[in-house]
Design a protein around this motif. Sequence first.
Motif, mmCIF file in Angstrom:
data_model
loop_
_atom_site.group_PDB
_atom_site.id
_atom_site.type_symbol
_atom_site.label_atom_id
_atom_site.label_comp_id
_atom_site.label_asym_id
_atom_site.label_seq_id
_atom_site.Cartn_x
_atom_site.Cartn_y
_atom_site.Cartn_z
ATOM 1 N N UNK A 185 0.842 -1.187 0.000
ATOM 2 C CA UNK A 185 0.000 0.000 0.000
ATOM 3 C C UNK A 185 0.883 1.244 0.000
ATOM 4 N N UNK A 186 0.575 2.206 -0.840
ATOM 5 C CA UNK A 186 1.294 3.475 -0.839
ATOM 6 C C UNK A 186 0.977 4.224 0.451
ATOM 7 N N UNK A 187 2.009 4.713 1.124
ATOM 8 C CA UNK A 187 1.820 5.382 2.412
ATOM 9 C C UNK A 187 1.244 6.778 2.229
ATOM 10 N N UNK A 188 1.692 7.495 1.200
ATOM 11 C CA UNK A 188 1.319 8.899 1.049
ATOM 12 C C UNK A 188 1.427 9.312 -0.414
ATOM 13 N N UNK A 189 0.840 10.434 -0.740
ATOM 14 C CA UNK A 189 0.941 10.978 -2.093
ATOM 15 C C UNK A 189 2.213 11.795 -2.272
ATOM 16 N N UNK A 190 2.530 12.613 -1.276
ATOM 17 C CA UNK A 190 3.744 13.440 -1.307
ATOM 18 C C UNK A 190 4.605 13.058 -0.122
ATOM 19 N N UNK A 191 5.896 12.852 -0.381
ATOM 20 C CA UNK A 191 6.801 12.375 0.661
ATOM 21 C C UNK A 191 6.859 13.354 1.834
ATOM 22 N N UNK A 192 6.520 12.850 3.017
ATOM 23 C CA UNK A 192 6.603 13.652 4.237
ATOM 24 C C UNK A 192 7.128 12.769 5.367
ATOM 25 N N UNK A 193 8.299 13.134 5.886
ATOM 26 C CA UNK A 193 8.862 12.364 6.983
ATOM 27 C C UNK A 193 8.198 12.755 8.296
ATOM 28 N N UNK A 194 8.141 11.799 9.214
ATOM 29 C CA UNK A 194 7.637 12.083 10.547
ATOM 30 C C UNK A 194 8.770 12.722 11.369
ATOM 31 N N UNK A 252 -2.071 11.168 8.619
ATOM 32 C CA UNK A 252 -1.227 11.971 9.486
ATOM 33 C C UNK A 252 -0.481 11.185 10.541
ATOM 34 N N UNK A 253 -0.515 9.863 10.469
ATOM 35 C CA UNK A 253 0.122 9.016 11.471
ATOM 36 C C UNK A 253 1.497 8.562 10.998
ATOM 37 N N UNK A 254 2.450 8.516 11.925
ATOM 38 C CA UNK A 254 3.796 8.051 11.594
ATOM 39 C C UNK A 254 3.802 6.533 11.463
ATOM 40 N N UNK A 255 4.441 6.036 10.386
ATOM 41 C CA UNK A 255 4.526 4.594 10.159
ATOM 42 C C UNK A 255 5.949 4.218 9.772
ATOM 43 N N UNK A 256 6.371 3.040 10.192
ATOM 44 C CA UNK A 256 7.681 2.514 9.811
ATOM 45 C C UNK A 256 7.610 1.923 8.408
ATOM 46 N N UNK A 257 8.642 2.173 7.620
ATOM 47 C CA UNK A 257 8.758 1.539 6.310
ATOM 48 C C UNK A 257 10.091 0.806 6.233
ATOM 49 N N UNK A 258 10.348 0.156 5.113
ATOM 50 C CA UNK A 258 11.589 -0.591 4.874
ATOM 51 C C UNK A 258 11.781 -1.654 5.949
ATOM 52 N N UNK A 259 11.072 -2.749 5.788
ATOM 53 C CA UNK A 259 11.031 -3.805 6.801
ATOM 54 C C UNK A 259 12.003 -4.946 6.507
ATOM 55 N N UNK A 260 12.940 -4.730 5.596
ATOM 56 C CA UNK A 260 13.800 -5.819 5.124
ATOM 57 C C UNK A 260 14.831 -6.284 6.138
ATOM 58 N N UNK A 262 14.637 8.618 7.786
ATOM 59 C CA UNK A 262 14.212 8.355 6.418
ATOM 60 C C UNK A 262 13.282 7.168 6.287
ATOM 61 N N UNK A 263 13.158 6.372 7.338
ATOM 62 C CA UNK A 263 12.305 5.183 7.290
ATOM 63 C C UNK A 263 11.082 5.299 8.191
ATOM 64 N N UNK A 264 10.681 6.550 8.476
ATOM 65 C CA UNK A 264 9.423 6.769 9.190
ATOM 66 C C UNK A 264 8.681 7.904 8.496
ATOM 67 N N UNK A 265 7.589 7.549 7.826
ATOM 68 C CA UNK A 265 6.819 8.499 7.033
ATOM 69 C C UNK A 265 5.472 8.781 7.692
#
Length: 305
Positions: free
Chosen positions: A105-114, A203-211, A195-198
């Motif tokens: 799932x795409x997290x956001x439309x425009x990149x915004x870091x938390x 409007x909620x912060x989520x972790x990405x890059x789970x590798x 860079x891995x929390x968007x």
Amino acid sequence: MASGGTGESGFTVEAAGRALEAACGDVGLDAAGARLVRLGSNAVYALADGRVIVRITADAEELAEVARTVAVARWLAEVHLPANRLVSGIAQPRVVQGHAVTFWESVQDDEEYATLPELADLLKQLHWLDEPEALALPYFDPAPKVRAGLAGLGAGVRPEDAAFLCERADRLEKEYGRLDFVLPFGLIHGDANIGNVLRNRAGRAVLIDLDDFALAPREWDLIQTALFYDRFGWHTRAEYASFVDHYGFDVMNWPGYEVLADLRELMMTLWLGGKAAAEPKAAEEFARRVESIRTGGDRHLWQPF
């Protein structure tokens, strides 16, 4: 879709594009108009609908690792930890034309870091979790990653620089083995940084890059934020203080901090060295970093890459 270009391991845009079209066709998604976000060891595409991200590995040999990432993502959803979610209703991962493919799932439309406090809160929540044995997470050991980085240094790296980095890796490997960790051993994100929390669309912060999920000393998940503040100046004192306040532990006050910081900056430098032959900007930044490590120079000159 874009054309031309080659990623790591000789992975081409053309090969990735063919795999994308075939994989999307298999699951009933439309690949037309997909945007290539990144091409490296993985190709990452954003589908034109803006809601799906497709990740494609260079080859299917990484299938076991990709399957573990999928299992981690599903488990995080079960325990309601805010993180990147898989597209539901699709059996994953899929092997298409010799590539492992996943749909997110795409997290956001425009990149915004938390923010750093939000990253700290997510890490604290993550570190309290007991992972199920079924995930079969690996034990973290920096040595294989460092050795792989050294092996990946190519024609764009001077032999004397490669020898220097190899000697440094030997020393740091021994020092890491003597560290006395104070935080509990357990589940880590493995590449925890701002860079891995968007921030998602709600409007909620989520972790990405789970590798890189693994079992390790928790100090490893705190080192990048400290390093980015202390050596690089990428975070302010107030930002770092807020991170420490929310997590509840300052890794910079732990005697092993310098060893972990040295290891992480070495890994960051080796990653650039692997790109030096093909990318002039990477070669320039790699040379800058090696010289500052060799001479004890100012890391504030390092540029994010």
